[in-house]
Motif scaffolding. Sequence first.
Motif, mmCIF file in Angstrom:
data_model
loop_
_atom_site.group_PDB
_atom_site.id
_atom_site.type_symbol
_atom_site.label_atom_id
_atom_site.label_comp_id
_atom_site.label_asym_id
_atom_site.label_seq_id
_atom_site.Cartn_x
_atom_site.Cartn_y
_atom_site.Cartn_z
ATOM 1 N N LEU A 127 0.843 -1.196 0.000
ATOM 2 C CA LEU A 127 0.000 0.000 0.000
ATOM 3 C C LEU A 127 0.872 1.237 0.000
ATOM 4 C CD1 LEU A 127 -2.850 1.275 0.252
ATOM 5 C CD2 LEU A 127 -2.498 1.244 2.740
ATOM 6 N N GLY A 128 0.652 2.114 -0.957
ATOM 7 C CA GLY A 128 1.327 3.401 -0.981
ATOM 8 C C GLY A 128 0.510 4.420 -0.216
ATOM 9 N N ALA A 129 0.993 4.814 0.964
ATOM 10 C CA ALA A 129 0.263 5.767 1.802
ATOM 11 C C ALA A 129 1.052 7.065 1.872
ATOM 12 C CB ALA A 129 0.037 5.186 3.195
ATOM 13 N N ASP A 130 1.155 7.746 0.738
ATOM 14 C CA ASP A 130 1.875 9.018 0.676
ATOM 15 C C ASP A 130 0.936 10.127 1.134
ATOM 16 O OD1 ASP A 130 3.844 7.477 -0.418
ATOM 17 O OD2 ASP A 130 3.453 8.085 -2.478
ATOM 18 N N CYS A 131 1.443 11.017 1.965
ATOM 19 C CA CYS A 131 0.537 11.993 2.560
ATOM 20 C C CYS A 131 1.147 13.391 2.637
ATOM 21 C CB CYS A 131 0.108 11.545 3.956
ATOM 22 S SG CYS A 131 1.463 11.334 5.143
ATOM 23 N N ASN A 132 0.248 14.351 2.707
ATOM 24 C CA ASN A 132 0.613 15.759 2.871
ATOM 25 C C ASN A 132 -0.263 16.319 3.980
ATOM 26 O OD1 ASN A 132 1.748 18.282 2.443
ATOM 27 N ND2 ASN A 132 0.291 18.833 0.833
ATOM 28 N N ASN A 133 0.350 16.766 5.074
ATOM 29 C CA ASN A 133 -0.423 17.202 6.243
ATOM 30 C C ASN A 133 -1.380 16.110 6.691
ATOM 31 O OD1 ASN A 133 0.766 19.811 6.366
ATOM 32 N ND2 ASN A 133 -0.596 20.504 4.731
ATOM 33 N N ARG A 134 -0.879 14.871 6.630
ATOM 34 C CA ARG A 134 -1.595 13.669 7.068
ATOM 35 C C ARG A 134 -2.689 13.223 6.106
ATOM 36 N NH1 ARG A 134 -0.683 12.344 12.607
ATOM 37 N NH2 ARG A 134 -2.546 11.038 12.496
ATOM 38 N N LYS A 135 -2.932 13.961 5.032
ATOM 39 C CA LYS A 135 -3.948 13.587 4.055
ATOM 40 C C LYS A 135 -3.303 12.824 2.902
ATOM 41 C CE LYS A 135 -7.204 15.724 6.326
ATOM 42 N NZ LYS A 135 -8.238 14.963 7.050
ATOM 43 N N VAL A 149 -4.116 9.589 7.076
ATOM 44 C CA VAL A 149 -3.201 8.487 6.793
ATOM 45 C C VAL A 149 -3.390 7.313 7.755
ATOM 46 C CG1 VAL A 149 -1.303 9.548 8.109
ATOM 47 C CG2 VAL A 149 -0.804 7.860 6.336
ATOM 48 N N LEU A 150 -3.624 7.584 9.047
ATOM 49 C CA LEU A 150 -3.786 6.494 10.006
ATOM 50 C C LEU A 150 -5.072 5.712 9.761
ATOM 51 C CD1 LEU A 150 -1.424 7.955 11.521
ATOM 52 C CD2 LEU A 150 -2.506 7.155 13.626
ATOM 53 N N VAL A 151 -6.145 6.426 9.492
ATOM 54 C CA VAL A 151 -7.424 5.764 9.199
ATOM 55 C C VAL A 151 -7.324 4.966 7.902
ATOM 56 C CG1 VAL A 151 -9.870 6.134 8.699
ATOM 57 C CG2 VAL A 151 -8.723 7.535 10.425
ATOM 58 N N SER A 179 10.084 11.579 8.797
ATOM 59 C CA SER A 179 8.975 11.937 9.693
ATOM 60 C C SER A 179 8.861 10.909 10.812
ATOM 61 C CB SER A 179 7.666 12.020 8.907
ATOM 62 O OG SER A 179 7.656 13.133 8.064
ATOM 63 N N THR A 180 9.824 10.946 11.719
ATOM 64 C CA THR A 180 9.907 9.938 12.774
ATOM 65 C C THR A 180 8.649 9.895 13.631
ATOM 66 O OG1 THR A 180 12.306 10.254 12.838
ATOM 67 C CG2 THR A 180 11.303 9.118 14.710
ATOM 68 N N ALA A 181 8.127 11.053 13.999
ATOM 69 C CA ALA A 181 6.944 11.095 14.867
ATOM 70 C C ALA A 181 5.746 10.435 14.187
ATOM 71 C CB ALA A 181 6.622 12.535 15.240
ATOM 72 N N LEU A 182 5.561 10.706 12.905
ATOM 73 C CA LEU A 182 4.451 10.102 12.163
ATOM 74 C C LEU A 182 4.622 8.590 12.086
ATOM 75 C CD1 LEU A 182 1.923 10.245 10.389
ATOM 76 C CD2 LEU A 182 3.429 10.679 8.422
ATOM 77 N N TYR A 183 5.838 8.143 11.798
ATOM 78 C CA TYR A 183 6.070 6.704 11.673
ATOM 79 C C TYR A 183 5.872 5.993 13.013
ATOM 80 C CZ TYR A 183 8.041 7.969 7.148
ATOM 81 O OH TYR A 183 8.226 8.456 5.883
ATOM 82 N N LEU A 184 6.296 6.625 14.094
ATOM 83 C CA LEU A 184 6.061 6.053 15.416
ATOM 84 C C LEU A 184 4.573 5.921 15.695
ATOM 85 C CD1 LEU A 184 8.717 7.691 17.777
ATOM 86 C CD2 LEU A 184 8.269 5.243 17.526
#
Length: 237
Positions: A127-135, A149-151, A179-184
């Motif tokens: 799955l390619g989950a590429d995001c901008n401002n989490r969208k 992105v999480l949903v 984006s360490t925080a996002l990946y965590l």
Amino acid sequence: MRIIPAIDIIDGKCVRLTQGNYDTQKIYNTNPVDVAKKFEDSGIKYLHLVDLDGAKAGKIVNSKVLEDIASQTNLIIDYGGGITSDCQIEKAFNSGANQITAGSIAVRRPDIVSKWLEVYGSEKIILGADCNNRKIALNGWLDQSEDDVLVYIKNYQQKGIQQVICTDMAKDGMLLGPSTALYLEILTSHDIKLIASGGISSIKDIYGMKEIGCEGVIIGKAIYEGQIKLKELSRLC
């Protein structure tokens, strides 16, 4: 941990963009096969191959590059860009892809991607989950959806997805760290194999992604700009 260099293709050439902007295109090599061979000679086993022309066109454009790399190396290739139908995914696999990355099609037609998971198996579909401002972004990052992105990842995890490539567009090509925080956040809320992409600028960044539990890391501009040497990656491999 998988060390996965990236080759992005426009007009059959190896290029890099900054933050997905096609106007920032920089050509690094006119022969992607030579680049792939250098990766393999360094002990690297994996390759992330992106058809940027295909991403814009909505169909595979640079299949010849895929065929040439697949026939002239033993790299395990995941291929993305323009895979929008049963015909296109068959073309990717028949041209030598070991895996495909479902990007825009996963936003528009989750029913098709669900079918691919049943037909080909979760080991073949990333799955390619590429995001901008989490969208979630789509169409070669030219457009943006309203999916968080999480949903988005959670919904596909329920469909059977096990592998996810996540790129934060704000980091892509900037060489300022991932984006360490996002990946965590993703790793603590989802039981998936996460491949980090975007912003990798040093060997230290790679170790950082390993420490938080990423399955792999995609490296692009840092290699082409000489900030990460193939000899360094060879030791990691």
